[in-house]
Design an enzyme around this catalytic site. Structure first.
Site, PDB file in Angstrom:
ATOM      1  N   LYS A 248     -13.488 -44.716   8.285  1.00 25.23           N
ATOM      2  CA  LYS A 248     -12.505 -43.579   8.132  1.00 25.23           C
ATOM      3  C   LYS A 248     -11.695 -43.218   9.223  1.00 25.23           C
ATOM      4  CE  LYS A 248     -16.339 -40.906   5.809  1.00 25.23           C
ATOM      5  NZ  LYS A 248     -15.419 -40.726   4.210  1.00 25.23           N
ATOM      6  N   ARG A 322     -23.932 -42.504  -2.550  1.00 25.08           N
ATOM      7  CA  ARG A 322     -24.464 -42.887  -3.890  1.00 25.08           C
ATOM      8  C   ARG A 322     -25.739 -43.909  -3.666  1.00 25.08           C
ATOM      9  NH1 ARG A 322     -18.759 -44.448  -6.204  1.00 25.08           N
ATOM     10  NH2 ARG A 322     -18.223 -42.701  -4.500  1.00 25.08           N
TER      11      ARG A 322
HETATM   12  N1  BES Z   1     -19.225 -38.401   2.526  1.00 31.84           N
HETATM   13  C1  BES Z   1     -17.972 -38.702   1.869  1.00 31.84           C
HETATM   14  C2  BES Z   1     -17.432 -37.828   0.928  1.00 31.84           C
HETATM   15  C3  BES Z   1     -16.629 -36.622   1.460  1.00 31.84           C
HETATM   16  C4  BES Z   1     -15.202 -36.831   1.754  1.00 31.84           C
HETATM   17  C5  BES Z   1     -17.306 -35.636   1.771  1.00 31.84           C
HETATM   18  C6  BES Z   1     -14.714 -35.561   2.484  1.00 31.84           C
HETATM   19  C7  BES Z   1     -16.723 -34.332   2.303  1.00 31.84           C
HETATM   20  C8  BES Z   1     -15.460 -34.530   2.609  1.00 31.84           C
HETATM   21  C9  BES Z   1     -18.361 -40.220   1.171  1.00 31.84           C
HETATM   22  O1  BES Z   1     -19.350 -40.965   1.643  1.00 31.84           O
HETATM   23  C10 BES Z   1     -17.182 -40.891   0.918  1.00 31.84           C
HETATM   24  O2  BES Z   1     -16.826 -41.691   1.889  1.00 31.84           O
HETATM   25  N2  BES Z   1     -16.781 -41.077  -0.470  1.00 31.84           N
HETATM   26  C11 BES Z   1     -15.722 -42.180  -0.571  1.00 31.84           C
HETATM   27  C12 BES Z   1     -15.954 -42.829  -1.744  1.00 31.84           C
HETATM   28  C13 BES Z   1     -14.944 -43.939  -2.126  1.00 31.84           C
HETATM   29  C14 BES Z   1     -14.745 -44.821  -1.090  1.00 31.84           C
HETATM   30  C15 BES Z   1     -15.138 -44.448  -3.570  1.00 31.84           C
HETATM   31  C16 BES Z   1     -14.405 -41.070  -1.060  1.00 31.84           C
HETATM   32  O3  BES Z   1     -14.616 -40.127  -1.818  1.00 31.84           O
HETATM   33  O4  BES Z   1     -13.414 -41.182  -0.661  1.00 31.84           O
HETATM   34 ZN    ZN Z   2     -18.675 -42.431   2.989  1.00 31.39          ZN
END
Ligand code: BES
Ligand code: ZN
Ligand code: ZN
Length: 471
Positions: A248, A322
């Site tokens: 990130k 997930r």
């Molecule tokens: N923990 C994050 C999701 C998240 C983002 C929670 C912002 C709260 C605020 C999760 O693990 C994640 O990074 N998801 C990705 C998945 C994608 C790479 C398929 C997302 O939603 O961007």
């Molecule tokens: Zn993530």
């Protein structure tokens, strides 16, 4: 000790008799001069020579909902705390007659939630002042304090940074604060070797980059009949989510200590059951780890084998939640033969983008159940919305090299695809509800008055679930 009176009002002509004569006259004059516009509502304070602190908190005469009431309660208390200084304070909540019991409940809840401070890491030495105690009087809603205490546990553990709440210290926190008789829980701390024996290949892959070992913590509450199938609650407990090798960036990584919001919600619910006298068997399970970058980390393109035997292609190391949940779901399903399974997770940015920070995204194959949860959401101000979850979305998480991929094929369907992925790990998807709290669990930009002043833990879905479990 400072005593502070707060009057909650919503009439065109507020009845101010409950204040001292001085305050009564003060407010009357201000209303007359239109310094205080009843139509818009607001918070107005007076401090008279006889040391009476009075706060008039007005809802305004426009349309309002439960969230407005909850905010109103919080506004009053925040104002009162502003008078605290170094003293102990006693806050007396007073209500005009025209509030219903239910309306009053939301004001009281907001008031109690606003009492919580989150200045855990401010050094007190600078001003060398010890802050006093706060006591709120006038709360009549049964069990409301117990509920807010549980919400506050969730808010605290979620909001603390990832160097303070790690998989190791989270276990210590639970042992110290929740593994006590008053909560009536049997708690089992499954360590990494147990996860290995269970062949939780997805969960363990996420953990590979972490310096701490993974754990799955299990809370059992037996408030129902012996042998009755439990309701199982599963929580995503990522004490930090860097994204892994698909890392990130700034600023999105900064709030990822909050990626254990699902676990916090589960802990909060479990901590409330005995105190609320809930007569059901309930099991809570949280999957706890970090998603970090290291030579041992799992990588994009890896193929993993889940506890239930399905193979998973790692399309994205940041879709880790997930993976953790999948193995916890299959474990819970096999072990507890649940009547129902709920999972809670700060799972997708996509859900956050779709529903903002006020609505939780809910998914299931039982439409009636979803309608019921949405309705309970309105009644508890834990607002929810059903998001699309059809067969095409379910198809989109299949992969050519493995049974599944942890990311789907569509461009903008992230929340649904995450739910679709999870549906492969529960036997009966009509008994299962997935709750994506990415927005509601990490509230920053749509902050409410009853939220924590400086951090983001919300304790979302705890009120809704306790109502669900009461029925
Ligand atoms: N923990 C994050 C999701 C998240 C983002 C929670 C912002 C709260 C605020 C999760 O693990 C994640 O990074 N998801 C990705 C998945 C994608 C790479 C398929 C997302 O939603 O961007
Ligand atoms: Zn993530
Ligand atoms: Zn995450």
């Amino acid at each position: 000790m400072k005593k502070i009176k707060i009057l909650f009002s919503k009439s065109k002509f507020p009845k101010l008799k409950k204040f001292s004569a001085n305050s009564e006259n003060f407010f009357k004059a201000r209303i007359k001069n239109s310094d205080f516009k009843i139509k818009n509502g607001g918070v107005f304070a007076n401090f008279d020579r006889k040391n009476n602190y009075s706060i008039l908190t007005h809802l305004g005469t426009n349309e309002y909902d439960f969230n407005d009431l909850q905010n109103l309660g919080a506004k009053g208390v925040r104002k009162a705390i502003g008078f605290q200084g170094e003293d102990d304070i006693e806050i007396n909540l007073m209500f005009e007659q025209n509030f219903s019991r239910e309306e009053r409940k939301f004001i009281e809840k907001g008031a109690l939630m606003a009492e919580m401070k989150d200045d855990w890491y401010k050094s007190k030495e600078k001003n060398a002042k010890k802050s006093g105690t706060i006591e709120i009087k006038g709360v009549i809603t049964k069990n409301l304090r117990e509920l807010v205490e549980a919400i506050n546990i969730a808010r605290e553990i979620q909001s603390k940074p990832s160097n303070k709440i790690t998989p190791v210290t989270l276990e210590e926190y639970i042992k110290k604060n929740i593994d006590k008789k008053e909560f009536g829980l049997k708690i089992t701390y499954h360590q990494q070797d147990f996860l290995g024996k269970e062949k939780m290949g997805l969960f363990l892959a996420v953990n590979q980059g972490s310096k701490d070992r993974a754990k799955m913590i299990q809370f059992e509450y037996n408030g129902g009949k012996k042998g009755e199938a439990p309701v199982v609650l599963i929580g995503k407990g990522l004490t930090y989510d860097s994204g892994g090798y698909y890392m990130k960036g700034y600023p999105h990584m900064n709030e990822m200590n909050g990626d254990m919001g699902g676990a916090a919600t589960v802990i909060g619910i479990m901590a409330s059951l005995k105190k609320l006298g809930i007569k059901k068997n309930v099991v809570g399970i949280i999957g706890v780890t970090e998603n970090m970058v290291d030579a041992n980390s799992y990588k994009n393109g890896d193929i993993l084998t889940a506890r239930n035997g399905k193979t998973v292609y790692v399309g994205h190391t940041d879709a880790e939640g997930r993976l953790v949940l999948a193995d916890c779901l299959s474990y819970a399903d096999d072990t507890f033969k649940p009547k129902m399974i709920f999972d809670f997770a700060t799972l997708t940015g996509s859900c956050h983008h779709s529903l903002g920070e006020m609505y939780t995204g809910i998914f299931s194959d039982d439409k009636k159940l979803l309608d019921k949860i949405e309705e309970l959401g309105r009644k508890t101000n834990d607002l929810c919305r059903q998001l699309p979850f059809d067969k095409r979305i379910k198809e989109a998480v299949k992969h050519k090299q493995a049974d599944l991929s942890n990311v789907g094929k569509f461009k903008f369907m992230g929340a649904g695809e995450a739910a679709a992925f999870l549906s492969n790990f529960v036997k009966d998807t009509k008994k299962w509800v997935h709750c994506d709290i990415a927005g509601t669990g990490i509230r920053e930009t749509q902050k409410q008055d009853y939220d924590l002043p400086n951090s983001f833990g919300t304790g979302t879905m705890i009120t809704l679930m306790t109502e669900f479990l009461k029925k």
